[in-house]
Write an enzyme that holds these catalytic residues in place. Sequence first.
Site, PDB file in Angstrom:
ATOM      1  N   GLU A 197      -8.790   1.240  -6.453  1.00 29.25           N
ATOM      2  CA  GLU A 197      -7.362   1.096  -6.788  1.00 29.25           C
ATOM      3  C   GLU A 197      -7.008   2.000  -7.966  1.00 29.25           C
ATOM      4  O   GLU A 197      -7.778   2.118  -8.934  1.00 29.25           O
ATOM      5  CB  GLU A 197      -7.069  -0.359  -7.201  1.00 29.25           C
ATOM      6  CG  GLU A 197      -7.070  -1.348  -6.057  1.00 29.25           C
ATOM      7  CD  GLU A 197      -5.726  -1.460  -5.325  1.00 29.25           C
ATOM      8  OE1 GLU A 197      -4.786  -0.707  -5.660  1.00 29.25           O
ATOM      9  OE2 GLU A 197      -5.642  -2.316  -4.412  1.00 29.25           O
ATOM     10  N   HIS A 233      -5.091   3.940   1.916  1.00 28.77           N
ATOM     11  CA  HIS A 233      -4.870   2.670   2.614  1.00 28.77           C
ATOM     12  C   HIS A 233      -3.844   2.869   3.738  1.00 28.77           C
ATOM     13  O   HIS A 233      -3.960   2.276   4.813  1.00 28.77           O
ATOM     14  CB  HIS A 233      -4.380   1.606   1.615  1.00 28.77           C
ATOM     15  CG  HIS A 233      -4.559   0.209   2.090  1.00 28.77           C
ATOM     16  ND1 HIS A 233      -4.085  -0.877   1.393  1.00 28.77           N
ATOM     17  CD2 HIS A 233      -5.169  -0.305   3.199  1.00 28.77           C
ATOM     18  CE1 HIS A 233      -4.399  -1.995   2.062  1.00 28.77           C
ATOM     19  NE2 HIS A 233      -5.051  -1.657   3.146  1.00 28.77           N
ATOM     20  N   ASP A 243       0.497   2.479   0.451  1.00 31.33           N
ATOM     21  CA  ASP A 243      -0.241   2.990  -0.726  1.00 31.33           C
ATOM     22  C   ASP A 243      -1.439   3.833  -0.295  1.00 31.33           C
ATOM     23  O   ASP A 243      -1.913   3.671   0.829  1.00 31.33           O
ATOM     24  CB  ASP A 243      -0.698   1.811  -1.613  1.00 31.33           C
ATOM     25  CG  ASP A 243      -1.746   0.940  -0.937  1.00 31.33           C
ATOM     26  OD1 ASP A 243      -1.498   0.465   0.194  1.00 31.33           O
ATOM     27  OD2 ASP A 243      -2.835   0.764  -1.521  1.00 31.33           O
TER      28      ASP A 243
END
Length: 254
Positions: A197, A233, A243
Amino acid sequence: MKKILASLFLVLLIGVILFWFFLFGKNGRQWEIDQTSGLEKDENTESIIIDNELDSTQIQPESDQISNAEEKIEDGDDLVKDEKEEVTESTEITKDELNNLSIKNNLVSFGFQKFSGTRKIDTIVIHSSYNSLGGDQYSLEKIIAIYKDYGVAPHYIIDRAGVIYQLVKENDIAYHAGVSSVPDGRTDVNKFSIGIELVGNETDGYTKKQYEKLQELINKIKNEREIKYVLGHDEIAPERKTDPWVFDWNKISK
Ligand SMILES: [Zn+2]
């Protein structure tokens, strides 16, 4: 007789006076000459010394300046060399960092499944997250609190300063991909992937440091594993996910 004695005395007196004068005068002159020559000598010597000193001091600084200048030039060369070396070094450091990347341990107790044995990993999935519940959008604490609420977690998260935090061990199955599939058709992407992330919202993009650290982390993982895919993603779940938002894939090499 008295006259003869008187003239003798007079001659003697004149002789003594003349001799006196001669001596005195000569000594005086001698002294003067000695003094002058002495002074002259001293002055000359001093001036020579001074000149020498001046010369030497004048020359010295010049030669110093020259040598300094040379040193500066050498330094300049060194600087150039240093820069070159730095470039080489930094590449070497990057190479070293492949196996020694600074990662902060921040393991969580949710959002993953413990895996026994050695998990086969061949995919890296890039995501992005921000705090949408008010306050600091980029608060790591708040973002992790949201993950906890949803029961999800990536293996890694990179904050705006480029600090890498590990939330889940690579060998464990983190819940980051959801329903998704990779280009070769395989589903259950969580099982064979590592999730990374990036802290970022839908418009701001990412910091230089984040791109740098993401690249280093990808390099590290690729150095340790056979990686087939590095995907966003949105690429593995195009109907559900958007995202990593405004992510510039040109800034990383997969
Ligand atoms: Zn995502």
